[in-house]
Design an enzyme around this catalytic site. Structure first.
Site, mmCIF file in Angstrom:
data_model
loop_
_atom_site.group_PDB
_atom_site.id
_atom_site.type_symbol
_atom_site.label_atom_id
_atom_site.label_comp_id
_atom_site.label_asym_id
_atom_site.label_seq_id
_atom_site.Cartn_x
_atom_site.Cartn_y
_atom_site.Cartn_z
ATOM 1 N N LYS A 70 0.810 -1.232 0.000
ATOM 2 C CA LYS A 70 0.000 0.000 0.000
ATOM 3 C C LYS A 70 0.844 1.283 0.000
ATOM 4 O O LYS A 70 0.415 2.299 -0.539
ATOM 5 C CB LYS A 70 -0.966 0.014 1.193
ATOM 6 N N ASN A 91 -4.692 2.010 -2.036
ATOM 7 C CA ASN A 91 -5.228 0.644 -2.135
ATOM 8 C C ASN A 91 -5.920 0.408 -3.469
ATOM 9 O O ASN A 91 -6.406 -0.692 -3.726
ATOM 10 C CB ASN A 91 -6.194 0.340 -0.981
ATOM 11 N N GLY A 128 -6.600 3.387 18.192
ATOM 12 C CA GLY A 128 -5.520 2.925 17.311
ATOM 13 C C GLY A 128 -4.953 4.095 16.524
ATOM 14 O O GLY A 128 -5.630 5.121 16.329
ATOM 15 N N ARG A 153 -2.438 2.922 22.361
ATOM 16 C CA ARG A 153 -1.597 2.337 23.397
ATOM 17 C C ARG A 153 -0.261 3.071 23.460
ATOM 18 O O ARG A 153 0.166 3.505 24.527
ATOM 19 C CB ARG A 153 -1.390 0.847 23.058
ATOM 20 N N GLU A 156 2.771 8.209 21.892
ATOM 21 C CA GLU A 156 3.605 8.967 20.949
ATOM 22 C C GLU A 156 3.089 8.834 19.515
ATOM 23 O O GLU A 156 3.133 9.788 18.738
ATOM 24 C CB GLU A 156 5.068 8.470 21.017
ATOM 25 N N LYS A 157 2.597 7.630 19.172
ATOM 26 C CA LYS A 157 2.086 7.427 17.810
ATOM 27 C C LYS A 157 0.761 8.172 17.609
ATOM 28 O O LYS A 157 0.483 8.696 16.526
ATOM 29 C CB LYS A 157 1.901 5.932 17.526
HETATM 30 P P1 NAP Z 1 -1.393 -1.402 12.197
HETATM 31 O O1 NAP Z 1 -0.910 -0.336 11.276
HETATM 32 O O2 NAP Z 1 -0.459 -2.490 12.598
HETATM 33 O O3 NAP Z 1 -1.933 -0.675 13.535
HETATM 34 C C1 NAP Z 1 -2.422 -1.409 14.611
HETATM 35 C C2 NAP Z 1 -2.883 -0.481 15.719
HETATM 36 O O4 NAP Z 1 -3.505 -1.288 16.725
HETATM 37 C C3 NAP Z 1 -1.773 0.304 16.400
HETATM 38 O O5 NAP Z 1 -2.250 1.573 16.745
HETATM 39 C C4 NAP Z 1 -1.472 -0.526 17.647
HETATM 40 O O6 NAP Z 1 -1.030 0.220 18.744
HETATM 41 C C5 NAP Z 1 -2.857 -1.057 17.968
HETATM 42 N N1 NAP Z 1 -2.800 -2.308 18.745
HETATM 43 C C6 NAP Z 1 -2.397 -3.523 18.288
HETATM 44 N N2 NAP Z 1 -2.491 -4.438 19.272
HETATM 45 C C7 NAP Z 1 -2.943 -3.773 20.366
HETATM 46 C C8 NAP Z 1 -3.219 -4.171 21.702
HETATM 47 N N3 NAP Z 1 -3.069 -5.435 22.103
HETATM 48 N N4 NAP Z 1 -3.675 -3.232 22.563
HETATM 49 C C9 NAP Z 1 -3.837 -1.943 22.167
HETATM 50 N N5 NAP Z 1 -3.593 -1.517 20.912
HETATM 51 C C10 NAP Z 1 -3.144 -2.418 20.027
HETATM 52 O O7 NAP Z 1 -2.658 -2.150 11.600
HETATM 53 P P2 NAP Z 1 -3.768 -1.558 10.572
HETATM 54 O O8 NAP Z 1 -3.310 -1.769 9.169
HETATM 55 O O9 NAP Z 1 -4.144 -0.195 11.014
HETATM 56 O O10 NAP Z 1 -5.000 -2.581 10.784
HETATM 57 C C11 NAP Z 1 -5.657 -2.672 12.022
HETATM 58 C C12 NAP Z 1 -6.868 -3.610 11.945
HETATM 59 O O11 NAP Z 1 -7.815 -3.102 11.014
HETATM 60 C C13 NAP Z 1 -6.560 -5.048 11.488
HETATM 61 O O12 NAP Z 1 -7.267 -5.914 12.329
HETATM 62 C C14 NAP Z 1 -7.117 -5.104 10.084
HETATM 63 O O13 NAP Z 1 -7.562 -6.400 9.750
HETATM 64 C C15 NAP Z 1 -8.303 -4.153 10.199
HETATM 65 N N6 NAP Z 1 -8.696 -3.563 8.901
HETATM 66 C C16 NAP Z 1 -9.976 -3.750 8.479
HETATM 67 C C17 NAP Z 1 -10.384 -3.201 7.272
HETATM 68 C C18 NAP Z 1 -11.798 -3.396 6.789
HETATM 69 O O14 NAP Z 1 -12.042 -3.180 5.600
HETATM 70 N N7 NAP Z 1 -12.748 -3.753 7.622
HETATM 71 C C19 NAP Z 1 -9.483 -2.439 6.503
HETATM 72 C C20 NAP Z 1 -8.172 -2.240 6.990
HETATM 73 C C21 NAP Z 1 -7.792 -2.818 8.191
HETATM 74 P P3 NAP Z 1 0.543 0.567 18.989
HETATM 75 O O15 NAP Z 1 0.818 1.777 18.139
HETATM 76 O O16 NAP Z 1 0.634 0.847 20.454
HETATM 77 O O17 NAP Z 1 1.329 -0.647 18.568
#
Ligand code: NAP
Length: 286
Positions: A70, A91, A128, A153, A156-157
């Site tokens: 992406k 995307n 998030g 969590r 800073e992010k």
């Molecule tokens: P990402 O860039 O890895 O970001 C993940 C976020 O979740 C970060 O802010 C992280 O916090 C937080 N996080 C992860 N585990 C955690 C925990 N145990 N406790 C608290 N916070 C936590 O991932 P992403 O690409 O944004 O995707 C996130 C989710 O969205 C995935 O499950 C994905 O499948 C879903 N999604 C769905 C769609 C849809 O069309 N429905 C589209 C895109 C994504 P830290 O910064 O503290 O690590």
């Protein structure tokens, strides 16, 4: 039937074999009687530049991009849509005398929420600060949300994303932790969106970040996790009398928006939804 005249669309990712996009787009092409097909392409990290050149040379009409392409695809495109440029991720690509990149993830989330409530002037709390939070927060502000709180969590992010939003959009945005601060923010919020993977299969019993006692009945709660269909967070929302938006809706609308960019046609949402639910084994939820 595929012939020499069939228009080819597809998705590039690694992995790609579990992508839910081919069944949705192909069901819509069939329903609308369009001579088009949508195929998955397994493109490894580092190969996206060659794959985009190849797609252009082969006359492919449009592509979706998923992990890990992406961001890296952007340097191989000729033009970027404004939202994609702000979000810093693409995307969807349309080929038309060159390649133009779009981001329909945020737009998909906004359309999903707007099935239940308009976002204009609303206060939105986003849990998030990763890639999905970035797409959703930029798009919801572009579409007129009044205030956004990024709660993460790693605070800073959250602050870094907040600063990006403020400097690019001159918007009302705060950052927050996931503890007391976010509880205070949810009290007078209109929309709560979870963009963390908490509660996603197989961790369906993970404790949601927000429980029913912190929510209220005027809240609309969207979990972008789509497997399971009803996450722990959405169960809590229902207990609080809040309205819910399941993650499947964002997936459907990001596809519907891509379909429109490529073909100029508004795809039948019910056809996308039926194809997705069948693929997820959730036909009975409709
Ligand atoms: P990402 O860039 O890895 O970001 C993940 C976020 O979740 C970060 O802010 C992280 O916090 C937080 N996080 C992860 N585990 C955690 C925990 N145990 N406790 C608290 N916070 C936590 O991932 P992403 O690409 O944004 O995707 C996130 C989710 O969205 C995935 O499950 C994905 O499948 C879903 N999604 C769905 C769609 C849809 O069309 N429905 C589209 C895109 C994504 P830290 O910064 O503290 O690590």
């Amino acid at each position: 039937m595929i012939t020499g005249r069939t228009n080819v669309f597809g998705i590039m990712g690694d992995p790609v074999e579990h992508s839910l996009s081919p069944p949705m787009h192909n069901a819509a092409f069939k329903k609308l009687g369009m001579d088009s097909v949508y195929v998955p392409f397994h493109v490894k990290k580092g190969e996206i530049g060659a794959a985009i050149q190849g797609a252009l040379a082969m006359g492919i009409k449009g592509l979706n991009l998923t992990i890990p392409h992406k961001t890296s695809v952007m340097e191989h495109l000729d033009e970027l849509d404004h939202a994609a440029e702000l979000i810093g991720a693409v995307n969807t690509v349309k080929f038309n005398n060159g390649a133009k990149g779009y981001n329909t993830d945020g737009r998909g989330a906004v359309r999903a929420i707007e099935e239940v409530t308009p976002v204009k002037n609303k206060k939105v709390v986003i849990l998030g600060a990763g890639g999905a939070a970035r797409a959703v927060s930029f798009q919801i502000l572009l579409e007129g949300a009044g205030e956004v709180v990024i709660a993460n969590r790693t605070v800073e992010k959250a602050k870094a994303l907040r600063n990006d939003l403020v400097s690019n959009l001159d918007a009302n945005v705060k950052s927050s932790d996931l503890d007391l601060e976010v509880i205070g923010e949810i009290q007078d919020a209109d929309i709560l969106i979870n963009t963390t993977p908490i509660g996603m299969y197989p961790n369906i019993d993970d404790e949601p970040l927000v429980s029913a006692d912190v929510m209220h009945e005027n809240l609309v709660v969207n979990d972008i996790v789509y497997n399971p269909f009803e996450t722990g967070l959405l169960k809590e929302a229902k207990k609080a009398g809040a309205r819910v938006v399941p993650g499947t809706k964002m997936l459907i609308y990001q596809g519907v928006e891509a379909f429109k960019i490529w073909t100029g046609v508004e795809a039948p949402v019910d056809v996308f939804e039926k194809a997705l639910m069948k693929e997820l084994g959730l036909g009975e939820e409709l």
